[in-house]
Scaffold this active site. Structure first.
Site: not given
Ligand SMILES: *Cc1c(COP(=O)(O)O)cnc(C)c1O
Length: 398
Positions: A55, A107, A179, A204
């Site tokens: 961890r 998001y 982000d 992604k």
């Molecule tokens: C998918 C996504 C998230 C969340 O990510 P997870 O891996 O699904 O928890 C946050 N910000 C954006 C822009 C996303 O496309």
């Protein structure tokens, strides 16, 4: 590998292949081994060891963390169990009574965690149109601690001025969090534009293959790095070694994938504009997109996501029924094209009133352009858009 090569002078694509993690010292493995362990042996109870418990730190995860820090131009990186785990851990920097300014088309999961979870701990989120710097300025109060941006945002690909926003934040002692999921460090490096923290859903583009859920963070300062490192260990939402390894593998092809994603995305965006039954096309690479100029200045590409509005919900319904190649799924940024119906999928967790305000209607479709050959995608999208006409003609005939 020549250890004297200065990594900073290498181009991004080369850095992806020769990230600092290097070659394993034990057997010369050219990839990072998977240290699938929870704990590490110590010679004695007081021995100072580099890793003591997974961890707190794991060699495979650390290789990924070092890599994302390097690619984002930050001083430290952290890997989490999901994008939301990464975002929520970063939000743990805030305390009760603090306010955070957030882009209004954030998001859906970030919106949910802010309005339904962090709100319970006395953290107030103020949602503003961050494409307008004056709105950011106007929202700042003595309680403001952080600014949270997504650029380009989802699903309209709105572009916010990251450097401009970060400089306003800095004047007021506010940290800027970006982000960067849609752009990846290959196309946009928010820390170099003045942001303090960058977060990713590595699920992604960084994974790129729809096979991992993960999140990454990189920070610009040692001070923030120390705080995030503390939260990561204390809160414990860490990424496992197998998934860290898959993300390291995904990163190696990030540049070639992104190059192809955005080449095809630009082609599809242009083509969609010429098609019947299409009302609007949203892609920052289009000259008529409101954020085109800014996107061209602060990023080195426009990404692989195209959103478009069709004439009516019926056209959308027929389109989803007839389209063959893309997966109809939430998520994005993978080798296969992915179609999302925001109103019922990615943005379903946003209250209806708020969705209306954002312009998310039943005729809006989001396409994450995959790596299929462009002509196959165009043919498939074309027949799916025309299916409405065929069905309509048949009805009229009957
Ligand atoms: C998918 C996504 C998230 C969340 O990510 P997870 O891996 O699904 O928890 C946050 N910000 C954006 C822009 C996303 O496309």
């Amino acid at each position: 590998m020549d250890a004297t090569v200065n990594k900073q002078q290498l181009s991004f694509g080369t850095q992806l292949i020769h990230a600092k993690t290097g070659i394993d010292g034990h057997f010369g493995a050219v990839g990072v081994p998977i240290y699938q362990v929870s704990t590490f042996n110590q010679q004695s109870p007081d021995e100072e060891v580099r890793f003591d418990y997974s961890r707190s730190g794991n060699p495979t995860r650390e290789a990924l963390e070092t890599t994302i820090a390097q690619l984002e131009g930050g001083c430290a990186g952290y890997a989490f169990a999901s994008g939301m785990a990464a975002i929520s851990s970063v939000l743990c920097l805030l305390s009760s009574g603090d306010q955070i300014i957030v882009c209004r088309d954030i998001y859906g999961g970030t919106y949910r965690v802010l309005t339904q979870l962090f709100s319970r701990f006395g953290i107030e989120a103020c949602f503003v149109d961050t494409t307008n710097l004056d709105e950011i300025r106007a929202a700042i109060t003595p309680a403001t601690r952080a600014l949270f941006l997504e650029s380009p945002s989802n699903p309209f690909l709105n572009v916010s001025d990251i450097a401009g926003a970060a400089s306003i934040a800095k004047e007021h002692g506010i940290i800027t969090i970006v982000d960067n999921t849609f752009m990846t460090p290959y196309l946009q490096q928010p820390l170099l534009l003045g942001a303090d923290i960058v977060v990713h859903s590595a699920t992604k583009y960084i994974s790129g293959h729809s096979d991992v859920v993960g999140g990454l963070v990189a920070t610009s300062s040692e001070e923030l790095a120390g705080q995030i490192g503390f939260i990561q260990n204390a809160f414990g939402a860490i990424l496992g070694p197998q998934d860290a390894w898959l993300l390291l593998r995904g990163l190696k092809t990030l540049k070639v994938r992104m190059d192809q994603h955005q080449k095809t995305a630009a082609q599809i965006a242009e083509w969609l504009q010429t098609q019947p039954h299409i009302k609007n096309v949203y892609y920052p690479g289009l000259k008529n997109h409101a954020g085109h100029q800014l996107a061209a200045e602060q990023a080195s590409g426009f990404g692989g996501i195209v959103s478009f509005e069709v004439e009516s919900a019926e056209v959308a319904e027929h389109f989803f029924k007839e389209v063959k190649l893309p997966a109809i799924a939430v998520s994005l940024g993978a080798v296969e094209s992915i179609l999302t119906y925001p109103i019922r999928m990615s943005h379903a967790s946003i209250p209806e009133e708020k969705r209306k305000e954002l312009g998310i209607t039943d005729s809006l479709i989001r396409l994450s352009v995959g790596l299929e050959e462009p002509e196959d995608l165009l043919a498939d999208l074309g027949q799916a858009l025309q299916s409405y006409e065929a069905a309509y003609a048949e009805k009229a005939y009957r």
